[in-house]
Write an enzyme that holds these catalytic residues in place. Sequence first.
Site, PDB file in Angstrom:
ATOM      1  N   ALA A  53      22.267  17.284 -49.303  1.00  0.00           N
ATOM      2  CA  ALA A  53      21.562  17.062 -50.580  1.00  0.00           C
ATOM      3  C   ALA A  53      20.229  16.359 -50.329  1.00  0.00           C
ATOM      4  O   ALA A  53      19.204  16.699 -50.940  1.00  0.00           O
ATOM      5  CB  ALA A  53      22.428  16.230 -51.520  1.00  0.00           C
ATOM      6  N   ARG A  76      17.697  20.078 -59.456  1.00  0.00           N
ATOM      7  CA  ARG A  76      16.664  19.040 -59.399  1.00  0.00           C
ATOM      8  C   ARG A  76      15.418  19.612 -60.034  1.00  0.00           C
ATOM      9  O   ARG A  76      15.015  20.720 -59.716  1.00  0.00           O
ATOM     10  CB  ARG A  76      16.391  18.637 -57.953  1.00  0.00           C
ATOM     11  CG  ARG A  76      17.091  17.353 -57.615  1.00  0.00           C
ATOM     12  CD  ARG A  76      16.656  16.805 -56.286  1.00  0.00           C
ATOM     13  NE  ARG A  76      16.046  15.500 -56.445  1.00  0.00           N
ATOM     14  CZ  ARG A  76      14.874  15.161 -55.955  1.00  0.00           C
ATOM     15  NH1 ARG A  76      14.154  16.035 -55.307  1.00  0.00           N
ATOM     16  NH2 ARG A  76      14.409  13.953 -56.122  1.00  0.00           N
ATOM     17  N   CYS A  81      25.363  13.804 -50.367  1.00  0.00           N
ATOM     18  CA  CYS A  81      25.492  13.981 -48.914  1.00  0.00           C
ATOM     19  C   CYS A  81      24.150  14.243 -48.242  1.00  0.00           C
ATOM     20  O   CYS A  81      23.110  14.373 -48.882  1.00  0.00           O
ATOM     21  CB  CYS A  81      26.454  15.121 -48.626  1.00  0.00           C
ATOM     22  SG  CYS A  81      25.766  16.744 -49.019  1.00  0.00           S
ATOM     23  N   HIS A  95      17.211  12.853 -45.587  1.00  0.00           N
ATOM     24  CA  HIS A  95      15.754  12.632 -45.655  1.00  0.00           C
ATOM     25  C   HIS A  95      15.188  12.552 -44.246  1.00  0.00           C
ATOM     26  O   HIS A  95      14.173  13.170 -43.938  1.00  0.00           O
ATOM     27  CB  HIS A  95      15.435  11.308 -46.368  1.00  0.00           C
ATOM     28  CG  HIS A  95      15.988  11.190 -47.746  1.00  0.00           C
ATOM     29  ND1 HIS A  95      16.374   9.993 -48.287  1.00  0.00           N
ATOM     30  CD2 HIS A  95      16.218  12.116 -48.695  1.00  0.00           C
ATOM     31  CE1 HIS A  95      16.816  10.184 -49.504  1.00  0.00           C
ATOM     32  NE2 HIS A  95      16.744  11.472 -49.777  1.00  0.00           N
TER      33      HIS A  95
HETATM   34  S1  SF4 Z   1      27.696  19.610 -50.690  1.00  0.00           S
HETATM   35 FE1  SF4 Z   1      28.194  20.921 -48.927  1.00  0.00          FE
HETATM   36  S2  SF4 Z   1      27.224  19.922 -47.187  1.00  0.00           S
HETATM   37 FE2  SF4 Z   1      27.350  18.375 -48.813  1.00  0.00          FE
HETATM   38  S3  SF4 Z   1      29.309  17.276 -48.450  1.00  0.00           S
HETATM   39 FE3  SF4 Z   1      29.719  18.958 -49.909  1.00  0.00          FE
HETATM   40  S4  SF4 Z   1      30.410  20.642 -48.567  1.00  0.00           S
HETATM   41 FE4  SF4 Z   1      29.356  19.187 -47.229  1.00  0.00          FE
END
Ligand code: SF4
Length: 540
Positions: free
Chosen positions: A63, A94, A60, A192
């Site tokens: 991330a 990471r 996502c 990014h």
């Molecule tokens: S990791 Fe967190 S911010 Fe990313 S999609 Fe999942 S719930 Fe949403």
Amino acid sequence: MSTTPKNLEELKKELLDKMPTKVARKRDKAIVPGAESGETIPVIQANVRTIPGILTQRGCTYAGCKGVVLGPTRDIVNLTHGPIGCGYYSWLTRRNQTDAGEDGDNYIPYCLSTDMTENDIVFGGEKKLRAAIKEAYDNFKPKSISVFATCPVGLIGDDIHAVTRQMQEELGITVFANSCEGYKGVSQSAGHHIANNQIFRHVIGTDDTPVEGKYKINLLGEYNIGGDAFEIERIFEKCGITLLATFSGNSTITQFRQAHHADLNTVMCHRSLNYVAEMMETKFGIPWIKINFIGAEATAKSLRRIAAYFEDPELMARVEQVIAEEMPAVKAAAAEVLPRTTGKTAMLFVGGSRAHHYQDLFREIGMETLAAGYEFAHRDDYEGRHVLSTIKVDADSRNIEELEIEPDPVRYNPRKTPEQIKALEDQGVRFKVYEGLIGEMKKEALIIDDINQYETHKIIELMKPDIFCAGIKEKYIIQKMGVPLKQLHNYDMGGPYAGFVGAVNWYHEIDRLVNTKVWSLIKAPWNDNGPELEAAYVAD
Ligand code: SF4
């Protein structure tokens, strides 16, 4: 390789055959052949919404923002605003390494979260965020705190930018927020872009103290996974090149603040950092070139490109000397493994740049790439930047902010005149150019964007590679099919693979992976000739 253009169509048909018609129609546009040696580059569908339920590799926006671009800076405290999962699963997963330096400010080992609960969702989390920033400050006294929004934050309407502005005033340090809710955009890529915008807006160019050194450059889009940036730093130092800032492996906030003093930006991962490269050129007049330190030959070529830019015979001679010193060990390692690796085949499905960069390393040990693709790259990463003007931003990505940048009234200083740029281009130094992945792959190769688990299984069955490069989610499923998987996100805890030392590491590791006997032991010997024991019922 056994596939021909006709086979390629057949392969595609087999990949899409079992999918519902609507899904197959969409996926069809994301699968194209390579176009090496001057063939027309096909248009690929990329950076579009993932098909629900298809088992994508993607992550996502949070991330991409916190995990990738801003996470690796050791002296900025990263605070996740959200329920605990996002921070927890991205905690130290990471492998962007860092040198804690003399001041010892290194917050990378920590995971800070506001740990939102039902109460915060109902009544808002701003109060809690303010308290968390204060607590982080009291505990660490850092130079900067960066806040990252997760999915619920945008939905409940917390104004994280107002909170960070207030806290910046109260604490007297740089506090900034990133609206990188996971549902924005379609992948890590939106994250990014958001991180580029915020680091540019709040940090880059905020310290005008002059920096000493010859041949000053920045390295953009290198995250020091497994120590890659350490190896690149070693090479730069040997060549006498001054590295001001790496975005963002082994970096500090001071480096970002002073990055505008560089005379050249070099871009490693085009996808994640091209925005900063463009914005720095517009605001400060710093040109950028694409380089690649993955592969010994690519490393040598990139060093020569940097030396050519500075037009200084002293630097050019030094670079040639370093290449001459480093290459014998690389050549010896390649010669050792080549008899065992030549003719083997690979597939690479990784992120937004490695699926391209690592093909050089495979080529150096006689291995061919049968198929490759990215999780979250855009069409310019596949087809080259010349298609940028033809890319339509769709509804899913339109809400990602584009900063309007103007030349700095005082500090804009074009490092080269248009005539100098033209002369350098005539000598082969190409500015703002990235050719993309497709043009480097044979027309028999398969290029697949946002590959899913079903397609992964299918191409392995149909094309039988000797090695597959992807990430942790794919690793064990693919190895159960009898194919070694090399993780190109966390390097399976290995590395570095960049530069000259990295190439040697890579050659040995790939040799071990593709030639280990374990893959021949997957099938039990008694399964070859049918069951060894047969029983019959007495009654029969
Ligand atoms: S990791 Fe967190 S911010 Fe990313 S999609 Fe999942 S719930 Fe949403």
